[in-house]
Design a protein around this motif. Structure first.
Motif, mmCIF file in Angstrom:
data_model
loop_
_atom_site.group_PDB
_atom_site.id
_atom_site.type_symbol
_atom_site.label_atom_id
_atom_site.label_comp_id
_atom_site.label_asym_id
_atom_site.label_seq_id
_atom_site.Cartn_x
_atom_site.Cartn_y
_atom_site.Cartn_z
ATOM 1 N N THR A 199 -5.398 -5.790 -8.197
ATOM 2 C CA THR A 199 -5.411 -4.376 -7.766
ATOM 3 C C THR A 199 -4.163 -3.623 -7.838
ATOM 4 O O THR A 199 -3.026 -3.903 -7.019
ATOM 5 N N CYS A 200 -4.385 -2.304 -8.366
ATOM 6 C CA CYS A 200 -3.044 -1.832 -8.567
ATOM 7 C C CYS A 200 -3.151 -0.166 -8.761
ATOM 8 O O CYS A 200 -3.743 0.197 -9.722
ATOM 9 N N SER A 201 -2.287 0.599 -7.780
ATOM 10 C CA SER A 201 -2.526 2.111 -7.936
ATOM 11 C C SER A 201 -1.523 2.549 -8.944
ATOM 12 O O SER A 201 -1.149 3.648 -8.547
ATOM 13 N N ILE A 202 -0.389 1.759 -9.387
ATOM 14 C CA ILE A 202 0.530 2.362 -10.359
ATOM 15 C C ILE A 202 0.139 2.356 -11.793
ATOM 16 O O ILE A 202 -0.534 1.348 -12.163
ATOM 17 N N SER A 203 0.703 3.269 -12.589
ATOM 18 C CA SER A 203 0.253 3.576 -13.728
ATOM 19 C C SER A 203 0.836 2.301 -14.712
ATOM 20 O O SER A 203 1.974 1.686 -14.444
ATOM 21 N N SER A 204 0.189 1.761 -15.481
ATOM 22 C CA SER A 204 0.334 0.522 -16.118
ATOM 23 C C SER A 204 1.507 0.647 -17.136
ATOM 24 O O SER A 204 2.244 -0.152 -17.534
ATOM 25 N N SER A 241 1.347 -1.285 -4.955
ATOM 26 C CA SER A 241 1.297 0.284 -4.643
ATOM 27 C C SER A 241 2.982 0.669 -4.539
ATOM 28 O O SER A 241 3.691 -0.101 -4.396
ATOM 29 N N GLU A 242 2.870 2.093 -4.566
ATOM 30 C CA GLU A 242 4.008 2.716 -4.239
ATOM 31 C C GLU A 242 4.103 3.574 -2.895
ATOM 32 O O GLU A 242 2.853 4.182 -2.944
ATOM 33 N N THR A 243 4.919 3.505 -2.104
ATOM 34 C CA THR A 243 4.893 4.417 -1.036
ATOM 35 C C THR A 243 6.298 5.010 -0.809
ATOM 36 O O THR A 243 7.184 4.422 -0.461
ATOM 37 N N ILE A 301 10.114 -3.184 -0.824
ATOM 38 C CA ILE A 301 11.224 -3.246 -1.542
ATOM 39 C C ILE A 301 11.550 -1.996 -1.831
ATOM 40 O O ILE A 301 10.872 -1.169 -2.821
ATOM 41 N N PRO A 302 12.889 -1.222 -1.650
ATOM 42 C CA PRO A 302 13.005 0.125 -2.318
ATOM 43 C C PRO A 302 13.210 -0.107 -3.746
ATOM 44 O O PRO A 302 13.753 -1.119 -4.184
ATOM 45 N N ILE A 303 12.738 0.862 -4.486
ATOM 46 C CA ILE A 303 12.858 1.021 -5.849
ATOM 47 C C ILE A 303 14.103 1.496 -6.412
ATOM 48 O O ILE A 303 14.649 2.639 -5.896
ATOM 49 N N PRO A 304 14.898 0.660 -7.210
ATOM 50 C CA PRO A 304 16.217 1.006 -7.495
ATOM 51 C C PRO A 304 16.103 1.986 -8.467
ATOM 52 O O PRO A 304 15.215 2.292 -9.254
ATOM 53 N N HIS A 305 17.002 2.762 -8.685
ATOM 54 C CA HIS A 305 17.171 3.967 -9.629
ATOM 55 C C HIS A 305 18.321 3.916 -10.492
ATOM 56 O O HIS A 305 19.445 3.055 -10.287
#
Length: 305
Positions: A199-204, A241-243, A301-305
């Motif tokens: 299950t994933c709410s993030i764009s593939s 997911s991403e929050t 986990i914080p998303i790196p930029h």
């Protein structure tokens, strides 16, 4: 330090009160001695007695203060000792995490190198050998059982190397990204006895940094291996997911579970390695598990930029 200051103030208050009381007691007798015609209640001996009693009380207060200071010193000594112990423990933990992360980074670099070498060199050589062999047999119209066996062995070796390369660093992860690779991992890991739902709410199509994608992929792979080897579950689920600026991973199963408070007894599950990877990204790692009630692991986990 606050206790020390309060003790000093307390001592001086007591000492001041004693001085006040005895000074008052001394004033009265002196007036009485001077006015012997009015009253002779207190003699010189009584004055001396009161003076000795005052001295004894001062000494007693001094002893009490010394005892208090001794306990305060012992308290601060033990407190500093405990702080030093905590600092040493934190330092050891940091060193251990650095060692684990260094080992993990080295492994991942080597995996990538080996996978690239197998795919770009060995597989290419095998494909070239097969091509030349096919060209030779076609041009010379040779039908030989030995040549057919050689072709079959080459094809098998090619497939094996491709699978090994894929296990080291999945081609889907490199070419299409983390979401595609994890969905494929769920599909490939599922079988008749254990099903992995995805299950994933993030764009593939979303991509992250290469290092981040590789670490997340191998963290989840290790969690899946734990479920397969230890949980005896029939169903598991991966939720992505991403929050805000955080990447959220939730892995849950309906297996045997374990006592989450005694994770040291389950280090065969590779939890130290997983924690080390997550701590390097300054993320959080939470386990909710009870015996015979399944396990839920949540990673942020914080998303790196």
């Amino acid at each position: 330090m606050h206790i020390f200051r309060i003790s000093i103030i307390f001592f001086f208050l007591l000492f001041f009160n004693e001085n006040t009381v005895f000074s008052q007691q001394k004033e009265i007798p002196k007036e009485n001695v001077q006015n012997t015609s009015i009253s002779k209640k207190i003699s010189i001996a009584e004055l001396n007695k009161l003076e000795k009693l005052r001295n004894k009380k001062v000494v007693s207060l001094g002893i009490v203060l010394v005892i208090i200071l001794f306990f305060l010193f012992y308290f601060f000594y033990q407190n500093n000792k405990l702080k030093q112990k905590i600092k040493r423990k934190d330092l050891k933990q940091k060193i251990l995490l650095n060692v684990i992360n260094s080992g993990i980074d080295t492994q991942e670099i080597e995996r990538k190198k080996i996978a690239s070498f197998l795919h770009d060199n060995i597989n290419s050589l095998l494909s070239s050998v097969g091509l030349h062999l096919n060209t030779f047999t076609t041009q010379n119209s040779i039908q030989s059982e030995e040549i057919q066996k050689a072709k079959a062995i080459l094809a098998e070796a090619h497939d094996l190397l491709r699978d090994i390369s894929h296990d080291l660093v999945p081609s889907l992860l490199v070419r299409f990204g983390l979401i595609y690779a994890l969905e494929d991992l769920c599909e490939k890991t599922s079988n008749r006895t254990l099903n992995f739902d995805f299950t994933c709410s993030i764009s593939s199509n979303k991509r992250y940094t290469e290092k981040f994608e590789m670490k997340i992929y191998f963290i989840i792979s290790e969690l899946f291996n734990n479920i397969i080897k230890h949980s005896k579950a029939t169903n598991a689920q991966l939720i992505l997911s991403e929050t805000g600026n955080n990447f959220i991973i939730k892995v849950q199963d309906n297996g045997l579970g374990f006592n989450a408070r005694k994770t040291d007894e389950y280090e065969g599950f590779g939890l130290n390695r997983i924690r080390a990877r997550i701590k390097k990204f300054k993320g959080s790692f939470d386990i909710v598990s009870k015996m015979n009630q399944g396990t839920t692991i949540k990673i942020k986990i914080p998303i790196p930029h």
